[in-house]
Design a protein around this motif. Structure first.
Motif, short mmCIF file in Angstrom:
data_model
loop_
_atom_site.label_atom_id
_atom_site.label_comp_id
_atom_site.label_asym_id
_atom_site.label_seq_id
_atom_site.Cartn_x
_atom_site.Cartn_y
_atom_site.Cartn_z
N ASN A 167 0.83 -1.21 0.00
CA ASN A 167 0.00 0.00 0.00
C ASN A 167 0.86 1.25 0.00
O ASN A 167 0.54 2.24 -0.67
N LEU A 186 2.31 1.67 -3.57
CA LEU A 186 1.29 2.12 -4.52
C LEU A 186 0.95 3.59 -4.33
O LEU A 186 0.77 4.33 -5.29
N LYS A 233 3.83 5.72 -5.58
CA LYS A 233 3.81 5.77 -7.05
C LYS A 233 2.75 6.74 -7.55
O LYS A 233 2.95 7.45 -8.54
N LYS A 234 1.63 6.80 -6.84
CA LYS A 234 0.53 7.69 -7.23
C LYS A 234 0.93 9.15 -7.15
O LYS A 234 0.54 9.97 -7.99
#
Length: 209
Positions: A109, A112, A115-116
């Motif tokens: 999590n 991710l 990366k966002k």
């Protein structure tokens, strides 16, 4: 709408982050609030009992125990709170994003979410460093930034557009001024005669100086 305008409208909810904000309007009075959401350039702050506000303000933020400062400008207000465009936007945005990532459970999590937001951090960093202004050690050519408090203290980075405390030196104790042989603690007399401080005041308050 160009790409820059699109970036300015990216709004992120300030979830799972404990924060406390003190806003001082033109040195006259202060109010307390919390960040509800934020973008690359502005904070939406929920404020209790906001009776009046001025355009210019100084913002002190405590975000999960980390403290940052910035000059700000009120661009909108409503019944619930105010939107403040912050000068120290890069450091504030970076800290809020990092706290959001750390608050996530599980390594996947965290990856991710990082990366966002990584492209937004790159955009903010590029724009922020393009508007950097001259620091005290550059103006005075003293070469003391590696051991002087103004050059070392990262918590003041970005204030008034300077690196670390490079444009906040007049408000930091124990700086090593160009003409001083010892570290300075009583700064009022020294700074009032400093050529860099006089130029800084002209830049911050052009309508007064």
């Amino acid at each position: 709408m160009d790409e820059k305008d699109k970036r300015q409208h990216v709004r992120i909810k300030c979830e799972k982050i404990k924060n406390h904000v003190e806003i001082t309007f033109e040195g006259l009075y202060s109010v307390i609030g919390t960040i509800e959401n934020f973008s690359q350039i502005a904070l939406y702050i929920v404020v209790d009992n906001l009776k009046d506000c001025r355009d210019k303000c100084f913002v002190r933020l405590n975000i999960d125990g980390d403290e940052l400062y910035s000059r700000g400008f009120v661009i909108r207000k409503d019944d619930k709170g105010i939107v403040i465009r912050v000068e120290n936007n890069y450091e504030i945005f970076k800290l809020l994003i990092s706290k959001m990532i750390l608050s996530e459970t599980g390594s996947l999590n965290k990856i991710l979410l990082a990366k966002k937001f990584i492209h937004l951090l790159d955009q903010v960093s590029e724009e922020y460093h393009q508007v950097r202004k001259i620091n005290c050690w550059e103006f005075l050519n003293c070469h003391k930034e590696k051991y002087c408090s103004a050059g070392k203290l990262e918590e003041y980075d970005g204030i008034f557009g300077g690196k670390n405390g490079g444009r906040f030196c007049a408000f930091i104790d124990d700086t090593s001024c160009k003409d001083a042989k010892m570290m300075t603690t009583n700064k009022s007399l020294v700074c009032s005669e400093c050529s860099f401080y006089k130029e800084l005041l002209k830049d911050i308050f052009p309508e007064i100086f």
